[in-house]
Design an enzyme around this catalytic site. Structure first.
Site, PDB file in Angstrom:
ATOM      1  N   CYS A   1      -1.647   2.310   3.514  1.00  0.00           N
ATOM      2  CA  CYS A   1      -0.771   1.453   2.712  1.00  0.00           C
ATOM      3  C   CYS A   1      -1.187  -0.015   2.828  1.00  0.00           C
ATOM      4  O   CYS A   1      -1.906  -0.409   3.751  1.00  0.00           O
ATOM      5  CB  CYS A   1       0.690   1.632   3.120  1.00  0.00           C
TER       6      CYS A   1
ATOM      7  N   CYS B   1       0.537  -2.661   3.674  1.00  0.00           N
ATOM      8  CA  CYS B   1       0.984  -3.407   4.852  1.00  0.00           C
ATOM      9  C   CYS B   1       0.176  -3.041   6.087  1.00  0.00           C
ATOM     10  O   CYS B   1       0.098  -3.822   7.028  1.00  0.00           O
ATOM     11  CB  CYS B   1       2.489  -3.271   5.084  1.00  0.00           C
TER      12      CYS B   1
END
Length: 145
Positions: free
Chosen positions: A52, A54
């Site tokens: 992902c 993040c």
């Protein structure tokens, strides 16, 4: 189209693995490797990696930069959520009281969970804020080098 996407994802996964390995973390790909790593005496920082945004923009940079500190864990390891599923599941079995979360960090001492930074502690935060949270945990649980 599917083949191109699979090639793209393989490249993203390889880059994510390379990035955390370059920071000094040992990849744990099997449940047996997890058990062996978590049985080590001392403190162990576990980075639960993922693909992902993040993870790439916040967690992996924080994982690398937090280590430039007077206190740090004795051992640095990583499992890759969504990729090395059995190893990740085994690692999460040690994180009593914490739901599955990726990316995240767990700090263990002698195989016991001390604290955890979950996705909500990472996502939406600046890398420096995550570095500070990790270093606060190092201050509390790790020995000075």
């Amino acid at each position: 189209m599917t083949m191109n996407f699979n090639l793209f994802m393989n490249d993203v996964v390889r880059q994510a693995r390379d990035e955390i390995s370059a920071a000094g973390y040992t990849q744990l790909k099997t449940p047996e490797e997890v058990e062996q790593a978590f049985a080590q005496k001392g403190t162990t920082l576990v980075m639960i990696n993922s693909v992902c945004g993040c993870a790439g923009g916040i967690a992996r940079p924080a994982a690398a930069h937090a280590l430039h500190y007077d206190k740090r864990p004795d051992h640095l390891v990583t499992v890759f959520a969504g990729q090395d599923k059995e190893a990740t599941e085994k690692a999460r079995s040690f994180f009593t009281g914490y739901p599955p979360s990726s990316p995240s960090f767990a700090l263990l001492k002698d195989g016991e969970i001390c604290t955890m930074l979950e996705r909500h502690d990472i996502e939406g935060h600046e890398p420096m804020a995550v570095i500070q949270k990790l270093q606060n945990a190092f201050d509390k649980y790790c020995e000075e080098l």
